[in-house]
Design a protein around this motif. Structure first.
Motif, PDB file in Angstrom:
ATOM      1  N   ASP A  10      -8.821 -66.123  56.714  1.00  0.00           N
ATOM      2  CA  ASP A  10      -9.736 -66.654  57.585  1.00  0.00           C
ATOM      3  C   ASP A  10      -9.150 -68.313  58.328  1.00  0.00           C
ATOM      4  O   ASP A  10      -7.542 -68.271  57.931  1.00  0.00           O
ATOM      5  N   PHE A  11      -9.645 -68.942  58.543  1.00  0.00           N
ATOM      6  CA  PHE A  11      -9.140 -69.736  59.539  1.00  0.00           C
ATOM      7  C   PHE A  11      -8.041 -71.456  57.950  1.00  0.00           C
ATOM      8  O   PHE A  11      -7.708 -72.081  58.084  1.00  0.00           O
ATOM      9  N   LYS A  12      -8.843 -71.035  56.679  1.00  0.00           N
ATOM     10  CA  LYS A  12      -8.466 -71.874  56.195  1.00  0.00           C
ATOM     11  C   LYS A  12      -6.673 -71.605  55.846  1.00  0.00           C
ATOM     12  O   LYS A  12      -5.869 -72.361  55.635  1.00  0.00           O
ATOM     13  N   GLU A  13      -6.170 -70.134  55.899  1.00  0.00           N
ATOM     14  CA  GLU A  13      -5.333 -69.305  55.574  1.00  0.00           C
ATOM     15  C   GLU A  13      -4.896 -69.699  56.726  1.00  0.00           C
ATOM     16  O   GLU A  13      -3.189 -70.327  56.387  1.00  0.00           O
ATOM     17  N   THR A  14      -5.057 -69.588  57.958  1.00  0.00           N
ATOM     18  CA  THR A  14      -3.951 -69.879  59.048  1.00  0.00           C
ATOM     19  C   THR A  14      -3.645 -71.302  58.754  1.00  0.00           C
ATOM     20  O   THR A  14      -2.768 -71.561  58.817  1.00  0.00           O
ATOM     21  N   ALA A  15      -4.507 -72.240  58.961  1.00  0.00           N
ATOM     22  CA  ALA A  15      -4.277 -73.983  58.783  1.00  0.00           C
ATOM     23  C   ALA A  15      -3.136 -73.945  57.471  1.00  0.00           C
ATOM     24  O   ALA A  15      -2.284 -74.854  58.122  1.00  0.00           O
ATOM     25  N   GLU A  16      -3.433 -73.418  55.983  1.00  0.00           N
ATOM     26  CA  GLU A  16      -2.300 -73.811  55.682  1.00  0.00           C
ATOM     27  C   GLU A  16      -0.507 -72.939  55.726  1.00  0.00           C
ATOM     28  O   GLU A  16      -0.044 -73.937  55.132  1.00  0.00           O
ATOM     29  N   MET A  17      -1.136 -72.094  56.342  1.00  0.00           N
ATOM     30  CA  MET A  17       0.042 -70.914  57.481  1.00  0.00           C
ATOM     31  C   MET A  17       0.892 -72.260  57.953  1.00  0.00           C
ATOM     32  O   MET A  17       2.094 -71.930  58.362  1.00  0.00           O
ATOM     33  N   ILE A  18      -0.200 -72.749  58.830  1.00  0.00           N
ATOM     34  CA  ILE A  18       0.735 -73.875  59.939  1.00  0.00           C
ATOM     35  C   ILE A  18       1.437 -74.988  59.113  1.00  0.00           C
ATOM     36  O   ILE A  18       2.721 -75.184  59.703  1.00  0.00           O
ATOM     37  N   ALA A  19       0.981 -75.494  58.056  1.00  0.00           N
ATOM     38  CA  ALA A  19       1.211 -76.495  57.922  1.00  0.00           C
ATOM     39  C   ALA A  19       2.453 -76.331  56.608  1.00  0.00           C
ATOM     40  O   ALA A  19       3.617 -76.838  56.675  1.00  0.00           O
ATOM     41  N   LYS A  20       1.952 -75.298  55.999  1.00  0.00           N
ATOM     42  CA  LYS A  20       3.316 -74.821  55.078  1.00  0.00           C
ATOM     43  C   LYS A  20       4.748 -74.267  55.218  1.00  0.00           C
ATOM     44  O   LYS A  20       5.511 -74.011  55.301  1.00  0.00           O
ATOM     45  N   VAL A  21       4.230 -73.247  56.001  1.00  0.00           N
ATOM     46  CA  VAL A  21       5.568 -72.360  56.795  1.00  0.00           C
ATOM     47  C   VAL A  21       5.633 -72.497  57.600  1.00  0.00           C
ATOM     48  O   VAL A  21       6.570 -72.574  58.569  1.00  0.00           O
ATOM     49  N   GLY A  22       4.985 -72.517  59.168  1.00  0.00           N
ATOM     50  CA  GLY A  22       5.052 -73.548  60.632  1.00  0.00           C
ATOM     51  C   GLY A  22       5.912 -74.650  60.471  1.00  0.00           C
ATOM     52  O   GLY A  22       7.429 -74.798  60.694  1.00  0.00           O
ATOM     53  N   PHE A  23       4.995 -75.163  59.932  1.00  0.00           N
ATOM     54  CA  PHE A  23       6.153 -76.581  60.259  1.00  0.00           C
ATOM     55  C   PHE A  23       7.425 -76.306  59.684  1.00  0.00           C
ATOM     56  O   PHE A  23       8.916 -77.334  60.092  1.00  0.00           O
ATOM     57  N   LYS A  24       7.601 -76.547  58.134  1.00  0.00           N
ATOM     58  CA  LYS A  24       8.177 -76.600  57.888  1.00  0.00           C
ATOM     59  C   LYS A  24       9.697 -75.101  58.024  1.00  0.00           C
ATOM     60  O   LYS A  24      11.223 -75.506  58.758  1.00  0.00           O
ATOM     61  N   MET A  25       9.534 -73.934  58.905  1.00  0.00           N
ATOM     62  CA  MET A  25      10.147 -73.368  59.392  1.00  0.00           C
ATOM     63  C   MET A  25      10.727 -73.882  61.025  1.00  0.00           C
ATOM     64  O   MET A  25      11.941 -73.830  61.148  1.00  0.00           O
ATOM     65  N   PHE A  26      10.219 -74.572  61.398  1.00  0.00           N
ATOM     66  CA  PHE A  26      10.409 -75.548  62.692  1.00  0.00           C
ATOM     67  C   PHE A  26      10.630 -76.590  63.147  1.00  0.00           C
ATOM     68  O   PHE A  26      12.139 -76.879  63.770  1.00  0.00           O
ATOM     69  N   LEU A  27      10.583 -77.399  61.559  1.00  0.00           N
ATOM     70  CA  LEU A  27      10.706 -78.507  61.732  1.00  0.00           C
ATOM     71  C   LEU A  27      11.802 -79.434  60.145  1.00  0.00           C
ATOM     72  O   LEU A  27      11.918 -80.810  60.451  1.00  0.00           O
ATOM     73  N   GLY A  28      11.387 -78.532  59.629  1.00  0.00           N
ATOM     74  CA  GLY A  28      12.224 -78.702  58.409  1.00  0.00           C
ATOM     75  C   GLY A  28      11.078 -79.803  57.750  1.00  0.00           C
ATOM     76  O   GLY A  28      11.911 -79.836  56.673  1.00  0.00           O
ATOM     77  N   VAL A  29      10.057 -80.033  57.945  1.00  0.00           N
ATOM     78  CA  VAL A  29       9.260 -80.571  57.142  1.00  0.00           C
ATOM     79  C   VAL A  29       7.774 -80.592  56.614  1.00  0.00           C
ATOM     80  O   VAL A  29       7.668 -79.403  57.583  1.00  0.00           O
ATOM     81  N   THR A  30       7.515 -80.456  55.301  1.00  0.00           N
ATOM     82  CA  THR A  30       6.509 -79.552  55.071  1.00  0.00           C
ATOM     83  C   THR A  30       4.874 -80.626  55.564  1.00  0.00           C
ATOM     84  O   THR A  30       4.781 -81.845  55.384  1.00  0.00           O
ATOM     85  N   ALA A  31       3.807 -79.750  56.173  1.00  0.00           N
ATOM     86  CA  ALA A  31       2.795 -80.800  56.248  1.00  0.00           C
ATOM     87  C   ALA A  31       1.074 -80.405  55.756  1.00  0.00           C
ATOM     88  O   ALA A  31       2.047 -79.673  54.503  1.00  0.00           O
ATOM     89  N   SER A  32       0.469 -81.376  55.150  1.00  0.00           N
ATOM     90  CA  SER A  32      -0.704 -81.123  54.457  1.00  0.00           C
ATOM     91  C   SER A  32      -2.056 -81.178  55.299  1.00  0.00           C
ATOM     92  O   SER A  32      -1.428 -81.170  56.038  1.00  0.00           O
ATOM     93  N   VAL A  33      -2.618 -79.997  54.408  1.00  0.00           N
ATOM     94  CA  VAL A  33      -3.973 -79.997  54.907  1.00  0.00           C
ATOM     95  C   VAL A  33      -5.231 -80.485  54.122  1.00  0.00           C
ATOM     96  O   VAL A  33      -5.148 -80.031  53.055  1.00  0.00           O
ATOM     97  N   THR A  34      -6.015 -81.169  55.368  1.00  0.00           N
ATOM     98  CA  THR A  34      -6.948 -81.618  54.084  1.00  0.00           C
ATOM     99  C   THR A  34      -8.242 -82.454  55.091  1.00  0.00           C
ATOM    100  O   THR A  34      -8.434 -81.139  55.697  1.00  0.00           O
ATOM    101  N   SER A  35      -9.249 -82.285  54.498  1.00  0.00           N
ATOM    102  CA  SER A  35     -10.257 -83.165  55.339  1.00  0.00           C
ATOM    103  C   SER A  35     -11.106 -81.597  55.646  1.00  0.00           C
ATOM    104  O   SER A  35     -11.977 -81.533  57.195  1.00  0.00           O
ATOM    105  N   TRP A  36     -11.671 -80.312  55.144  1.00  0.00           N
ATOM    106  CA  TRP A  36     -12.440 -79.550  55.545  1.00  0.00           C
ATOM    107  C   TRP A  36     -13.630 -79.921  55.421  1.00  0.00           C
ATOM    108  O   TRP A  36     -14.067 -81.032  54.506  1.00  0.00           O
ATOM    109  N   ASP A  37     -13.706 -79.259  56.355  1.00  0.00           N
ATOM    110  CA  ASP A  37     -15.830 -79.595  56.848  1.00  0.00           C
ATOM    111  C   ASP A  37     -16.538 -78.111  56.057  1.00  0.00           C
ATOM    112  O   ASP A  37     -15.919 -77.615  55.326  1.00  0.00           O
ATOM    113  N   ALA A  38     -17.928 -78.601  56.169  1.00  0.00           N
ATOM    114  CA  ALA A  38     -19.078 -77.686  55.378  1.00  0.00           C
ATOM    115  C   ALA A  38     -18.220 -76.408  55.809  1.00  0.00           C
ATOM    116  O   ALA A  38     -18.776 -74.794  55.577  1.00  0.00           O
TER     117      ALA A  38
END
Lengths: 186, 195
Positions: A75-103
């Motif tokens: 689902d989209f939640k997993e997608t966002a986690e992937m982007i923040a944890k794996v994607g950003f780390k892989m390309f920019l070397g930094v980790t992001a975090s995901v917050t503020s999910w709506d209902a």
């Protein structure tokens, strides 16, 4: 051969070729400066950065899927986690975090504390409307469009404008069904 | 929340501590960004000479900033005044910081007194780039030539810097040579200092 499980962002980042972040930062600065000289309008520059990001994103997704070995996200939640944890780390070397999910689970915020694009940068008064990191929103938009998700990305917080972190609001507009490029009957 | 601290807010970017320069990004991120730079500039120009000039201008901006950063961080704010000094600075320190290794070779031109060449088997920026036949001698190394020009100009050694492909026997991809041609005043000054 059994499929390899998805690797963590750190593992991938240490296994790929890397370059000095300062070269990256300075090159990005040169690009923004060229755009500002050519286009002069801050809104135009924002759009152009987003477009460049989009062009990068549609090709980046291939590299991401190949190197990370992730399977389809549930689902989209997993997608966002992937982007923040794996994607950003892989390309920019930094980790992001995901917050503020709506209902609904269709809208979230990705927060970046550290951003290699903006080292040494200060926005002058003449460029106050500029979203300096707009290329990132284009990259995410382009990459997700290639995996059949239409999203909208907006900046809610920007350190160059005085906030304390970078916050991107990512909203899933719709999931487009995969279309075959040809019809079966013809 | 206990234990969560906010990043210290610096009102002025000049107050922020200078990083050690160890942070890295993936090579592909840089390659994608560079390809966008080239593609954008292709839409803005009509001919190859203009394209090379624009890439060189972009590199110039990078070079002038790299000089300031490295002089402060690596050399303790000492200024190079001799020709060989600045050339070995570019060949070793600048190359090491930007591309992760020292340049392959530094040579003095045999035909002209004012020419020097830095060669590299495969420039980092050219690694994922292929030039179509109709673009002739265009070399994206013009970006790197711009970086070198930025460093030299701002260190007080004005020069004309260009990038060329040099085909090598037995290798599929040609070597890239950055040709540096110093201005007259630099040579005159060097001659004076040598006495």
């Amino acid at each position: 051969m059994a499929p390899v499980g998805p690797r963590s962002g750190d593992a991938i980042f240490s296994s790929i070729d890397r370059v000095n972040a300062e070269l990256f930062t300075l090159t990005y600065g040169a690009i923004v400066r060229q755009l500002l000289t050519d286009l002069e309008e801050v809104e135009e520059v924002n759009k152009q950065l987003d477009q460049m990001g989009y062009n990068i994103g549609i090709r980046l997704i291939d590299e991401f899927l190949a190197k990370s070995g992730v399977s389809r996200c549930v689902d989209f939640k997993e997608t966002a986690e992937m982007i923040a944890k794996v994607g950003f780390k892989m390309f920019l070397g930094v980790t992001a975090s995901v917050t503020s999910w709506d209902a609904d689970g269709t809208c979230c915020s990705i927060i970046l504390e550290d951003n290699p694009l903006v080292d040494f940068v200060e926005l002058p008064d003449t460029c106050q409307g500029l979203y300096y990191c707009n290329v990132l929103s284009g990259v995410i938009r382009g990459a997700l469009e290639m995996v059949s998700m239409k999203i909208e990305v907006t900046w809610t917080r920007d350190v160059l404008r005085g906030d304390d972190a970078y916050e991107l609001q990512v909203k899933l507009l719709k999931q487009v069904a995969e279309e075959y490029p040809y019809k079966d009957d013809e | 929340m206990i234990g969560v601290g906010k990043m210290k807010q610096y009102s002025n970017v000049l107050d922020k501590p200078l990083s050690k320069g160890k942070q890295e990004v993936s090579l592909t991120a840089f390659a994608f960004l560079f390809s966008e730079l080239v593609q954008y500039n292709q839409t803005q120009v009509d001919n190859i000479a203009e394209l090379e000039r624009r890439l060189e201008d972009a590199g110039y901006a990078v070079g002038s900033r790299v000089l300031e950063l490295l002089c402060n961080r690596e050399k303790g704010n000492r200024r190079e005044t001799r020709l060989l000094g600045i050339l070995s600075f570019v060949h070793s320190t600048v190359w090491k910081v930007l591309f992760g290794k020292v340049a392959d070779s530094l040579e003095k031109g045999t035909e002209h007194e004012d020419e020097y060449m830095i060669s590299e088997k495969e420039l980092l920026v050219n690694r994922f780039i292929s030039i179509p036949k109709d673009m002739g001698t265009f070399n994206c190394g013009a970006f790197v030539a711009g970086i070198v020009k930025g460093v030299l100009d701002n260190a007080g050694f004005p020069a004309v810097v260009t990038a060329h492909f040099v085909p090598i026997e037995g290798q599929q991809r040609p070597r890239t040579t950055i040709l540096i041609k110093f201005a007259d005043e630099v040579l005159k000054r060097e001659a004076r200092l040598s006495q």
